[in-house]
Scaffold this motif. Structure first.
Motif, PDB file in Angstrom:
ATOM      1  N   LEU A   1      -9.310  -9.250 -14.218  1.00 33.20           N
ATOM      2  CA  LEU A   1      -9.847  -9.850 -15.431  1.00 33.20           C
ATOM      3  C   LEU A   1      -9.370 -11.290 -15.581  1.00 33.20           C
ATOM      4  CD1 LEU A   1     -11.374  -9.618 -18.123  1.00 33.20           C
ATOM      5  CD2 LEU A   1      -9.278  -8.689 -19.138  1.00 33.20           C
ATOM      6  N   TYR A   2      -8.113 -11.561 -15.228  1.00 34.84           N
ATOM      7  CA  TYR A   2      -7.564 -12.904 -15.343  1.00 34.84           C
ATOM      8  C   TYR A   2      -7.765 -13.742 -14.081  1.00 34.84           C
ATOM      9  CZ  TYR A   2      -5.361 -11.509 -19.690  1.00 34.84           C
ATOM     10  OH  TYR A   2      -5.141 -11.083 -20.978  1.00 34.84           O
ATOM     11  N   GLY A   3      -8.442 -13.191 -13.085  1.00 36.85           N
ATOM     12  CA  GLY A   3      -8.754 -13.971 -11.894  1.00 36.85           C
ATOM     13  C   GLY A   3      -7.631 -14.074 -10.889  1.00 36.85           C
ATOM     14  N   HIS A   4      -6.609 -13.222 -10.996  1.00 39.35           N
ATOM     15  CA  HIS A   4      -5.508 -13.256 -10.027  1.00 39.35           C
ATOM     16  C   HIS A   4      -5.890 -12.473  -8.774  1.00 39.35           C
ATOM     17  CE1 HIS A   4      -3.065 -15.067 -13.092  1.00 39.35           C
ATOM     18  NE2 HIS A   4      -3.152 -14.011 -13.876  1.00 39.35           N
ATOM     19  N   ARG A   5      -5.426 -12.947  -7.635  1.00 36.50           N
ATOM     20  CA  ARG A   5      -5.725 -12.308  -6.362  1.00 36.50           C
ATOM     21  C   ARG A   5      -4.576 -11.400  -5.948  1.00 36.50           C
ATOM     22  NH1 ARG A   5      -7.499 -16.802  -7.427  1.00 36.50           N
ATOM     23  NH2 ARG A   5      -5.476 -17.789  -7.150  1.00 36.50           N
ATOM     24  N   LEU A   6      -4.857 -10.098  -5.906  1.00 34.30           N
ATOM     25  CA  LEU A   6      -3.845  -9.110  -5.536  1.00 34.30           C
ATOM     26  C   LEU A   6      -3.780  -9.043  -4.019  1.00 34.30           C
ATOM     27  CD1 LEU A   6      -1.824  -6.927  -6.345  1.00 34.30           C
ATOM     28  CD2 LEU A   6      -3.725  -5.300  -6.460  1.00 34.30           C
ATOM     29  N   GLU A   7      -2.703  -9.588  -3.470  1.00 35.35           N
ATOM     30  CA  GLU A   7      -2.559  -9.652  -2.021  1.00 35.35           C
ATOM     31  C   GLU A   7      -2.122  -8.326  -1.425  1.00 35.35           C
ATOM     32  OE1 GLU A   7       0.648 -11.529   1.052  1.00 35.35           O
ATOM     33  OE2 GLU A   7       1.050 -10.306  -0.694  1.00 35.35           O
ATOM     34  N   ALA A   8      -1.177  -7.646  -2.090  1.00 28.71           N
ATOM     35  CA  ALA A   8      -0.651  -6.404  -1.523  1.00 28.71           C
ATOM     36  C   ALA A   8      -0.043  -5.547  -2.623  1.00 28.71           C
ATOM     37  CB  ALA A   8       0.391  -6.698  -0.444  1.00 28.71           C
TER      38      ALA A   8
ATOM     39  N   ARG B   1      -0.649   8.386  -0.116  1.00 29.67           N
ATOM     40  CA  ARG B   1      -2.044   8.619   0.290  1.00 29.67           C
ATOM     41  C   ARG B   1      -3.000   8.339  -0.863  1.00 29.67           C
ATOM     42  NH1 ARG B   1       0.442  12.940   3.139  1.00 29.67           N
ATOM     43  NH2 ARG B   1      -0.075  14.439   1.491  1.00 29.67           N
ATOM     44  N   ALA B   2      -2.591   8.700  -2.091  1.00 26.31           N
ATOM     45  CA  ALA B   2      -3.418   8.394  -3.261  1.00 26.31           C
ATOM     46  C   ALA B   2      -3.536   6.884  -3.456  1.00 26.31           C
ATOM     47  CB  ALA B   2      -2.831   9.053  -4.503  1.00 26.31           C
ATOM     48  N   LEU B   3      -2.439   6.154  -3.229  1.00 26.56           N
ATOM     49  CA  LEU B   3      -2.486   4.696  -3.321  1.00 26.56           C
ATOM     50  C   LEU B   3      -3.425   4.117  -2.268  1.00 26.56           C
ATOM     51  CD1 LEU B   3       1.281   3.801  -3.873  1.00 26.56           C
ATOM     52  CD2 LEU B   3      -0.557   3.601  -5.547  1.00 26.56           C
ATOM     53  N   ARG B   4      -3.356   4.681  -1.067  1.00 29.64           N
ATOM     54  CA  ARG B   4      -4.221   4.185   0.007  1.00 29.64           C
ATOM     55  C   ARG B   4      -5.690   4.427  -0.324  1.00 29.64           C
ATOM     56  NH1 ARG B   4      -2.237   2.539   4.555  1.00 29.64           N
ATOM     57  NH2 ARG B   4      -0.298   3.714   4.275  1.00 29.64           N
ATOM     58  N   ALA B   5      -5.972   5.571  -0.940  1.00 27.50           N
ATOM     59  CA  ALA B   5      -7.344   5.860  -1.341  1.00 27.50           C
ATOM     60  C   ALA B   5      -7.803   4.913  -2.450  1.00 27.50           C
ATOM     61  CB  ALA B   5      -7.465   7.312  -1.796  1.00 27.50           C
ATOM     62  N   GLU B   6      -6.882   4.568  -3.374  1.00 26.90           N
ATOM     63  CA  GLU B   6      -7.218   3.644  -4.455  1.00 26.90           C
ATOM     64  C   GLU B   6      -7.584   2.269  -3.922  1.00 26.90           C
ATOM     65  OE1 GLU B   6      -7.811   1.899  -8.109  1.00 26.90           O
ATOM     66  OE2 GLU B   6      -7.562   4.023  -7.703  1.00 26.90           O
ATOM     67  N   LEU B   7      -6.955   1.862  -2.824  1.00 27.35           N
ATOM     68  CA  LEU B   7      -7.179   0.525  -2.268  1.00 27.35           C
ATOM     69  C   LEU B   7      -8.213   0.512  -1.149  1.00 27.35           C
ATOM     70  CD1 LEU B   7      -3.452  -0.672  -2.094  1.00 27.35           C
ATOM     71  CD2 LEU B   7      -5.141  -1.175  -3.871  1.00 27.35           C
ATOM     72  N   ALA B   8      -8.777   1.671  -0.837  1.00 22.09           N
ATOM     73  CA  ALA B   8      -9.746   1.744   0.266  1.00 22.09           C
ATOM     74  C   ALA B   8     -10.944   0.842  -0.020  1.00 22.09           C
ATOM     75  CB  ALA B   8     -10.202   3.188   0.461  1.00 22.09           C
ATOM     76  N   GLY B   9     -11.363   0.124   1.008  1.00 23.17           N
ATOM     77  CA  GLY B   9     -12.517  -0.754   0.875  1.00 23.17           C
ATOM     78  C   GLY B   9     -12.223  -2.091   0.233  1.00 23.17           C
ATOM     79  N   THR B  10     -10.951  -2.395  -0.023  1.00 23.87           N
ATOM     80  CA  THR B  10     -10.576  -3.674  -0.611  1.00 23.87           C
ATOM     81  C   THR B  10      -9.814  -4.506   0.421  1.00 23.87           C
ATOM     82  OG1 THR B  10      -8.371  -3.056  -1.451  1.00 23.87           O
ATOM     83  CG2 THR B  10     -10.291  -2.431  -2.783  1.00 23.87           C
ATOM     84  N   THR B  11      -9.556  -5.764   0.075  1.00 20.40           N
ATOM     85  CA  THR B  11      -8.761  -6.634   0.951  1.00 20.40           C
ATOM     86  C   THR B  11      -7.280  -6.551   0.638  1.00 20.40           C
ATOM     87  OG1 THR B  11      -9.095  -8.489  -0.576  1.00 20.40           O
ATOM     88  CG2 THR B  11     -10.691  -8.231   1.211  1.00 20.40           C
ATOM     89  N   THR B  12      -6.890  -5.702  -0.315  1.00 24.83           N
ATOM     90  CA  THR B  12      -5.483  -5.561  -0.695  1.00 24.83           C
ATOM     91  C   THR B  12      -4.765  -4.643   0.282  1.00 24.83           C
ATOM     92  OG1 THR B  12      -6.036  -5.862  -3.029  1.00 24.83           O
ATOM     93  CG2 THR B  12      -3.904  -4.881  -2.525  1.00 24.83           C
ATOM     94  N   ALA B  13      -3.669  -5.132   0.850  1.00 24.80           N
ATOM     95  CA  ALA B  13      -2.905  -4.339   1.805  1.00 24.80           C
ATOM     96  C   ALA B  13      -1.936  -3.414   1.077  1.00 24.80           C
ATOM     97  CB  ALA B  13      -2.133  -5.261   2.743  1.00 24.80           C
ATOM     98  N   LEU B  14      -1.529  -2.354   1.739  1.00 24.98           N
ATOM     99  CA  LEU B  14      -0.508  -1.448   1.224  1.00 24.98           C
ATOM    100  C   LEU B  14       0.697  -1.523   2.148  1.00 24.98           C
ATOM    101  CD1 LEU B  14       0.414   0.729  -0.764  1.00 24.98           C
ATOM    102  CD2 LEU B  14      -0.608   2.443   0.757  1.00 24.98           C
ATOM    103  N   HIS B  15       1.829  -2.004   1.613  1.00 25.79           N
ATOM    104  CA  HIS B  15       3.067  -2.101   2.383  1.00 25.79           C
ATOM    105  C   HIS B  15       4.016  -0.989   1.953  1.00 25.79           C
ATOM    106  CE1 HIS B  15       2.310  -6.745   2.733  1.00 25.79           C
ATOM    107  NE2 HIS B  15       1.404  -6.021   3.364  1.00 25.79           N
ATOM    108  N   GLU B  16       4.720  -0.421   2.903  1.00 26.74           N
ATOM    109  CA  GLU B  16       5.662   0.652   2.626  1.00 26.74           C
ATOM    110  C   GLU B  16       7.076   0.182   2.964  1.00 26.74           C
ATOM    111  OE1 GLU B  16       4.512   4.251   4.585  1.00 26.74           O
ATOM    112  OE2 GLU B  16       2.369   3.956   4.172  1.00 26.74           O
ATOM    113  N   LEU B  17       7.994   0.323   2.003  1.00 25.83           N
ATOM    114  CA  LEU B  17       9.393  -0.053   2.212  1.00 25.83           C
ATOM    115  C   LEU B  17      10.271   1.189   2.087  1.00 25.83           C
ATOM    116  CD1 LEU B  17       9.823  -3.457   0.321  1.00 25.83           C
ATOM    117  CD2 LEU B  17       9.027  -3.003   2.645  1.00 25.83           C
ATOM    118  N   PRO B  18      11.266   1.325   2.957  1.00 27.65           N
ATOM    119  CA  PRO B  18      12.083   2.544   2.956  1.00 27.65           C
ATOM    120  C   PRO B  18      13.167   2.518   1.891  1.00 27.65           C
ATOM    121  CG  PRO B  18      12.851   1.065   4.658  1.00 27.65           C
ATOM    122  CD  PRO B  18      11.648   0.396   4.044  1.00 27.65           C
TER     123      PRO B  18
END
Length: 406
Positions: free
Chosen positions: A242-249, A277-294
């Protein structure tokens, strides 16, 4: 210059992820600045002693001294001091208004009397973004939780809108007529200092807004996988769009290793993997990456622990101003209307509302509100309908016969 804004849900480890990202991005010959807007000294708990600049802004890129808190070449860090920034700004305002205060018989406030007002944190953050914009290859900003972060980032545009309404561009003519208006109205018109103060504030807000809206400024959202993580990301995506910010990851933080012999830990790790897996499904088809940190099994401390998290530095971003978040499609010939489209990924129909107000459109989505100026062609149209389709708000505008040229 590249700017990465790190925000997220409460308790997800935003500061740790911001610090780990800055450590990963800092290399010999590259200047990386890590700024924290957190008051609770969380950055110090991660890195060690971190300076808090007296004016609220970060160190300059030409200072050159190696940071004493982390053995990482090219990395500087600072914690934004909202109290010091407020005192500095208040003192500057008093100095500019010195003659007016003398005329009113007012006694200026001493620096030790000044205590920051609500909202000082947001203004200190904006000042830091404005003043540290030059000379760095990357600025990583540790922001408050996402709702507070969006409110702070929206301030420059909101306040500039207020200034334009209260002190319009026609003020030069108003200044020329000030003596006449004062006689007619019986009250003194604003003095030159009011117009100068408004112009100065507009310039400073515009500088901060330019950094926030630059195409090289992106957002990284930190979440701790849990029962409501995917829903929180969905709402945050709508607010950011809504505010025009680009969600990179999106960063899924503190993941537990698989294959633990402990049944309790194994079950907890399984639940967190399910949420990933739910997060990955939420971001499917977008340019936003999903990073995993231990999860390290402890709270990270120092550059070595932060390097073990293996956070990914942000990719290069295009230079120049970002495109407006909305697009306008001309469908006059085929369908008799224009289609105004605003991407709102994650928004749901029951949380979206809009109101036409003059030359602006007030849009609400997932608890966020933004007032958007309409393109010139749409200002001569009426709203013919709206719908939320394919992750975007689509508004139909029909030409107003009384305003549209024949």
């Amino acid at each position: 210059m590249r700017t990465l804004l790190v925000t997220g849900t409460g308790g997800a480890g935003r500061t740790t992820v911001a610090a780990a990202t800055a450590v990963a991005a800092a290399t010999p010959g590259r200047r990386v600045l890590l700024l924290s807007a957190d008051r609770d000294a969380s950055l110090e708990r991660v890195l060690g002693p971190v300076p808090a600049p007296a004016g609220g802004d970060g160190p300059r890129a030409d200072e050159g001294a190696a940071p004493p808190f982390a053995p990482v070449p090219g990395l500087w860090a600072a914690r934004i001091d909202a109290a010091a920034a407020f005192r500095a700004d208040a003192a500057a305002v008093q100095q500019r208004l010195g003659s007016l205060l003398d005329l009113l018989g007012a006694a200026p406030l001493d620096p030790e009397e000044l205590t920051e007002l609500p909202g000082a944190d947001a203004f200190a953050l904006l000042r830091a973004l404005r003043d540290t914009a030059d000379g760095w290859d990357l600025v990583v900003v540790d922001l408050p939780p996402v709702h507070d972060a969006l409110a702070a980032l929206a301030l420059p545009a909101q306040l500039r809108r207020y200034i334009a309404r209260l002190v319009p561009r026609e003020r030069q003519a108003a200044r020329a007529l000030r003596p006449v208006l004062a006689q007619l109205a019986g009250v003194p018109a604003p003095g030159a200092w009011a117009y100068e103060a408004a112009a100065r504030a507009d310039r400073e807000l515009a500088a901060a807004q330019a950094v926030i809206e630059d195409a090289a400024t992106t957002v990284r959202l930190v979440v701790a996988p849990g029962a409501h993580a995917a829903d929180a990301v969905r709402r945050a995506r709508a607010g950011l769009a809504l505010y025009g910010h680009r969600l990179e990851a999106v960063v899924a933080n503190r993941l537990l290793p698989d294959g633990s012999p402990d049944p309790w830990l194994a079950e907890l790790a399984g639940h967190r993997r399910k949420e990933v897996r739910a997060l990955r499904a939420e971001l499917a088809g977008t340019t936003t990456a999903l990073h995993e940190l231990p999860h390290l099994g402890r709270e990270p401390r120092g550059a070595e622990d932060l390097a073990r998290l293996a956070a990914r530095p942000p990719a290069d971003a295009p230079e120049g101003p970002a495109a407006p978040p909305w697009t306008t499609e001309d469908r006059l010939a085929a369908e008799g209307h224009f289609l105004w489209r605003l991407p709102l990924p994650g928004a749901t129909r029951d949380t979206v509302d809009l109101v036409r107000r003059g030359d602006e459109l007030v849009v609400d989505a997932e608890g966020y509100r933004r007032i958007l100026p309409l393109p010139s062609a749409l200002r001569r149209c009426t709203v013919a309908g709206a719908a939320l389709r394919d992750g975007a708000l689509q508004v139909r505008f029909a030409p107003d016969p009384g305003l549209w040229p024949r």
